[in-house]
Design a protein around this motif. Structure first.
Motif, short mmCIF file in Angstrom:
data_model
loop_
_atom_site.label_atom_id
_atom_site.label_comp_id
_atom_site.label_asym_id
_atom_site.label_seq_id
_atom_site.Cartn_x
_atom_site.Cartn_y
_atom_site.Cartn_z
N ILE A 197 0.83 -1.20 0.00
CA ILE A 197 0.00 0.00 0.00
C ILE A 197 0.87 1.25 0.00
N GLY A 198 1.92 1.24 0.81
CA GLY A 198 2.83 2.39 0.85
C GLY A 198 3.46 2.66 -0.51
N ARG A 199 3.84 1.59 -1.21
CA ARG A 199 4.45 1.75 -2.54
C ARG A 199 3.42 2.34 -3.51
N LEU A 200 2.18 1.85 -3.41
CA LEU A 200 1.11 2.34 -4.27
C LEU A 200 0.84 3.82 -4.02
N ILE A 223 8.63 4.65 -0.74
CA ILE A 223 8.44 3.42 0.04
C ILE A 223 8.98 2.26 -0.80
N LYS A 224 9.90 1.52 -0.22
CA LYS A 224 10.49 0.40 -0.95
C LYS A 224 9.59 -0.82 -0.85
N ARG A 225 9.47 -1.52 -1.99
CA ARG A 225 8.69 -2.76 -2.07
C ARG A 225 9.37 -3.66 -3.09
N PHE A 226 9.72 -4.86 -2.66
CA PHE A 226 10.36 -5.82 -3.55
C PHE A 226 9.63 -7.14 -3.47
N TYR A 283 7.77 -0.49 -11.39
CA TYR A 283 7.14 0.58 -12.17
C TYR A 283 6.29 1.53 -11.32
N MET A 284 5.72 1.02 -10.22
CA MET A 284 4.89 1.88 -9.36
C MET A 284 5.72 3.01 -8.76
#
Length: 135
Positions: A68-71, A77-80, A104-105
């Motif tokens: 959600i943070g990445r979105l 906000i890092k998301r892997f 891409y987000m």
């Protein structure tokens, strides 16, 4: 569907037991069982802050960071997210590690973050492979 690694000029084959591509890396272990390898890969990824989000240790999706943070905040906000598949093929155990998210987000910064994280994990897996395999 065409595998992007086949068309990727940057794919590297190392001693016939490792193929590293832009989005996927394959490691061949001749001296590891699927159980032993899946447990070790799980431990390596957990040590890096990843959680098993979907599947089993043999066919899993590992993630780190907030979806959600990445979105909402993009690259701030890092998301892997990465996939792991471990299978027995012709007497050897094969590990396929691939990107599930390309970043891409998070825009251009997010793409670079995912690329750097992928390369970091591939480096760790490569070191583990070189220490534990007999070719």
């Amino acid at each position: 569907m065409i595998d992007e690694n086949i068309l990727d000029d940057t794919s590297k084959v190392i001693d016939g037991s490792v193929v590293i591509g832009k989005h996927e890396a394959t490691f061949l272990f001749k001296n590891k069982s699927t159980d032993e390898l899946s447990e070790r890969i799980y431990e390596l990824l957990v040590k890096q802050g990843y959680k098993l989000e979907v599947g089993s240790k043999f066919n899993a999706t590992y993630g780190k960071g907030s979806k959600i943070g990445r979105l909402l905040l993009g690259a701030f906000i890092k998301r892997f997210v990465f996939s792991v598949k471990i299978i027995k093929v012709e007497g050897a155990t094969t590990l396929v590690f691939s990107k599930d998210g390309k970043g891409y987000m998070g825009g251009a910064i997010g793409v670079v973050q995912v690329k750097n994280e992928y390369n970091s994990i591939i480096s760790i897996l490569g070191e583990y492979h070189s220490k534990t395999t007999d070719g």
